[in-house]
Design a protein around this motif. Structure first.
Motif, PDB file in Angstrom:
ATOM      1  N   LEU A 105       0.803  -1.217   0.000  1.00  0.00           N
ATOM      2  CA  LEU A 105       0.000   0.000   0.000  1.00  0.00           C
ATOM      3  C   LEU A 105       0.841   1.275   0.000  1.00  0.00           C
ATOM      4  N   ASN A 106       2.132   1.165   0.346  1.00  0.00           N
ATOM      5  CA  ASN A 106       3.038   2.317   0.206  1.00  0.00           C
ATOM      6  C   ASN A 106       4.209   1.940  -0.685  1.00  0.00           C
ATOM      7  N   ARG A 107       3.896   1.226  -1.762  1.00  0.00           N
ATOM      8  CA  ARG A 107       4.932   0.610  -2.598  1.00  0.00           C
ATOM      9  C   ARG A 107       5.888   1.612  -3.231  1.00  0.00           C
ATOM     10  N   GLN A 108       5.399   2.827  -3.590  1.00  0.00           N
ATOM     11  CA  GLN A 108       6.291   3.775  -4.258  1.00  0.00           C
ATOM     12  C   GLN A 108       7.486   4.117  -3.369  1.00  0.00           C
ATOM     13  N   ASP A 109       7.197   4.468  -2.115  1.00  0.00           N
ATOM     14  CA  ASP A 109       8.274   4.852  -1.200  1.00  0.00           C
ATOM     15  C   ASP A 109       9.160   3.670  -0.855  1.00  0.00           C
ATOM     16  N   VAL A 110       8.563   2.514  -0.625  1.00  0.00           N
ATOM     17  CA  VAL A 110       9.334   1.334  -0.223  1.00  0.00           C
ATOM     18  C   VAL A 110      10.285   0.918  -1.337  1.00  0.00           C
ATOM     19  N   ARG A 111       9.814   0.902  -2.557  1.00  0.00           N
ATOM     20  CA  ARG A 111      10.665   0.486  -3.682  1.00  0.00           C
ATOM     21  C   ARG A 111      11.850   1.412  -3.846  1.00  0.00           C
ATOM     22  N   TYR A 112      11.617   2.709  -3.700  1.00  0.00           N
ATOM     23  CA  TYR A 112      12.740   3.639  -3.821  1.00  0.00           C
ATOM     24  C   TYR A 112      13.744   3.421  -2.704  1.00  0.00           C
ATOM     25  N   ALA A 113      13.264   3.296  -1.478  1.00  0.00           N
ATOM     26  CA  ALA A 113      14.161   3.131  -0.333  1.00  0.00           C
ATOM     27  C   ALA A 113      14.965   1.844  -0.434  1.00  0.00           C
ATOM     28  N   VAL A 114      14.308   0.759  -0.825  1.00  0.00           N
ATOM     29  CA  VAL A 114      15.008  -0.531  -0.963  1.00  0.00           C
ATOM     30  C   VAL A 114      16.058  -0.442  -2.065  1.00  0.00           C
ATOM     31  N   LYS A 115      15.690   0.136  -3.186  1.00  0.00           N
ATOM     32  CA  LYS A 115      16.642   0.275  -4.292  1.00  0.00           C
ATOM     33  C   LYS A 115      17.855   1.092  -3.869  1.00  0.00           C
ATOM     34  N   PHE A 116      17.615   2.168  -3.133  1.00  0.00           N
ATOM     35  CA  PHE A 116      18.720   3.013  -2.691  1.00  0.00           C
ATOM     36  C   PHE A 116      19.649   2.219  -1.776  1.00  0.00           C
ATOM     37  N   CYS A 117      19.084   1.509  -0.816  1.00  0.00           N
ATOM     38  CA  CYS A 117      19.907   0.754   0.128  1.00  0.00           C
ATOM     39  C   CYS A 117      20.705  -0.339  -0.580  1.00  0.00           C
ATOM     40  N   GLU A 118      20.085  -1.022  -1.502  1.00  0.00           N
ATOM     41  CA  GLU A 118      20.784  -2.098  -2.206  1.00  0.00           C
ATOM     42  C   GLU A 118      21.862  -1.538  -3.128  1.00  0.00           C
ATOM     43  N   THR A 119      21.592  -0.407  -3.754  1.00  0.00           N
ATOM     44  CA  THR A 119      22.587   0.220  -4.626  1.00  0.00           C
ATOM     45  C   THR A 119      23.828   0.636  -3.834  1.00  0.00           C
ATOM     46  N   HIS A 120      23.611   1.133  -2.631  1.00  0.00           N
ATOM     47  CA  HIS A 120      24.711   1.657  -1.816  1.00  0.00           C
ATOM     48  C   HIS A 120      25.145   0.695  -0.714  1.00  0.00           C
ATOM     49  N   GLN A 121      24.634  -0.521  -0.770  1.00  0.00           N
ATOM     50  CA  GLN A 121      25.024  -1.590   0.156  1.00  0.00           C
ATOM     51  C   GLN A 121      24.849  -1.167   1.618  1.00  0.00           C
ATOM     52  N   ILE A 122      23.695  -0.594   1.895  1.00  0.00           N
ATOM     53  CA  ILE A 122      23.336  -0.200   3.255  1.00  0.00           C
ATOM     54  C   ILE A 122      22.459  -1.298   3.846  1.00  0.00           C
ATOM     55  N   PRO A 123      22.808  -1.849   4.989  1.00  0.00           N
ATOM     56  CA  PRO A 123      21.953  -2.877   5.598  1.00  0.00           C
ATOM     57  C   PRO A 123      20.586  -2.302   5.959  1.00  0.00           C
ATOM     58  N   TYR A 124      19.546  -3.019   5.570  1.00  0.00           N
ATOM     59  CA  TYR A 124      18.195  -2.514   5.849  1.00  0.00           C
ATOM     60  C   TYR A 124      17.302  -3.642   6.323  1.00  0.00           C
ATOM     61  N   ARG A 125      16.225  -3.238   6.968  1.00  0.00           N
ATOM     62  CA  ARG A 125      15.225  -4.173   7.465  1.00  0.00           C
ATOM     63  C   ARG A 125      13.848  -3.649   7.100  1.00  0.00           C
ATOM     64  N   LEU A 126      13.016  -4.512   6.546  1.00  0.00           N
ATOM     65  CA  LEU A 126      11.642  -4.151   6.253  1.00  0.00           C
ATOM     66  C   LEU A 126      10.784  -4.391   7.493  1.00  0.00           C
ATOM     67  N   LEU A 127      10.106  -3.368   7.932  1.00  0.00           N
ATOM     68  CA  LEU A 127       9.187  -3.481   9.060  1.00  0.00           C
ATOM     69  C   LEU A 127       7.782  -3.643   8.491  1.00  0.00           C
TER      70      LEU A 127
END
Length: 325
Positions: A105-127
């Motif tokens: 339901l908030n896919r636009q923001d989540v996709r951008y954030a995930v892409k950014f983290c993966e591009t820059h190799q930042i560890p992330y967690r989906l809540l």
């Protein structure tokens, strides 16, 4: 979550320079509707640098303030992305938490954030949060009742803070300025400090937990550097007449200091606005008195933040320096 706070030993901004409370007593709770909402800011301890440098300095001060793991709550918007980049450019290890509503339901923001983290190799967690159940089950209302929050869209962020085991950091606290609507002061610009946004700070206080609920007001230096940005100065000294607040120009200001990909602005609630509409009247009925605003005139704010010996900063602004708050 329950109880009240009278004072705090927690550090919620650098040396707790940002202070809020009622009737001149800091870090207190509103007791009655007539209580007066107060805020104050500390003075800068040195001449300020440009805003990018001050953002990076803020990241370093946050790292020095805690030994806990740092968690930036990354919404996918430009405010939280500036926070992420500030820690990146400071060379400070950190983690990212991304709130992901069920059914994308908030896919636009989540996709951008995930892409950014993966591009820059930042560890992330989906809540992962069932946002509909969060509102309809009464859990959102329980967060609001404890923090006296009148704005429904703040509540899932409080939930997200509770999910990370470490020090949560929010990309909030910007200096929002607007042209005065008072006929007596038509050329004045004022900063808004909203009581309802302080619900994030109240949540940390009630949890007895340190965190950064306002990255962009964490130090007086980061605030003053933004206020002295040449585009902000142009606005607040009447050199631009077709803009009435900093909101329309915020993205262009941010992009002069950070590498931000142009994109549409989302607030994450586009697909669930009915939840906000359904809960907001109840929050306003219960906590509507927690909705005051402190208005600080622009030149007064600059004078209050600047070093007493640093008249060079004040000389950039039209008008005479005013006494500190």
């Amino acid at each position: 979550m329950s109880g009240e706070f009278e004072t705090t030993s927690l550090q919620l901004s650098h040396r707790n320079h940002f202070r809020f409370g009622y009737n001149g007593i800091w870090f207190t709770e509103r007791k009655k509707a007539e209580d007066r909402w107060n805020v104050a800011y500390g003075r800068c301890e040195r001449p300020v640098a440009d805003w990018r440098t001050e953002c990076i300095n803020t990241a370093r001060l946050i790292r020095e303030a805690t030994s806990e793991d740092l968690w930036v709550l990354f919404s996918g918007g430009i405010d939280s992305e500036v926070v992420v980049q500030s820690f990146m450019f400071a060379g400070i290890p950190f983690k990212v938490a991304i709130t992901c509503f069920d059914s994308d339901l908030n896919r636009q923001d989540v996709r951008y954030a995930v892409k950014f983290c993966e591009t820059h190799q930042i560890p992330y967690r989906l809540l992962k949060l069932d946002i509909i159940d969060f509102f309809e089950s009464g859990e959102a209302l329980s967060y609001a009742a404890a923090s006296k929050c009148v704005q429904p869209q703040l509540l899932h962020t409080m939930w997200a803070m509770d999910q990370v085991d470490g020090y949560p950091i929010l990309g909030s606290g910007e200096c929002f300025l607007q042209k005065s609507v008072s006929p007596a002061e038509p050329d004045h610009w004022v900063m808004y400090e909203k009581e309802r946004i302080a619900a994030w700070y109240r949540h940390l206080l009630l949890r007895g937990r340190e965190g950064c609920a306002g990255f962009f007001q964490y130090t007086p230096e980061i605030m003053l550097s933004f206020l002295l940005d040449h585009e902000v100065v142009r606005l607040c000294t009447g050199q631009v007449n077709d803009v009435s607040s900093t909101m329309p120009v915020k993205a262009s200001i941010y992009r002069r200091y950070f590498l931000l990909e142009p994109r549409r602005k989302y607030h994450g609630f586009e697909n669930v606005l009915h939840l906000d509409d359904g809960l907001r009247p109840e929050l306003e009925r219960r906590f509507g008195d927690h909705n005051a605003i402190v208005f600080t005139e622009y030149t007064q704010l600059v004078a209050a933040l600047a070093m007493e010996v640093n008249s060079r900063d004040i000389s950039k602004i039209r008008g005479q320096p005013c006494a500190a708050m």
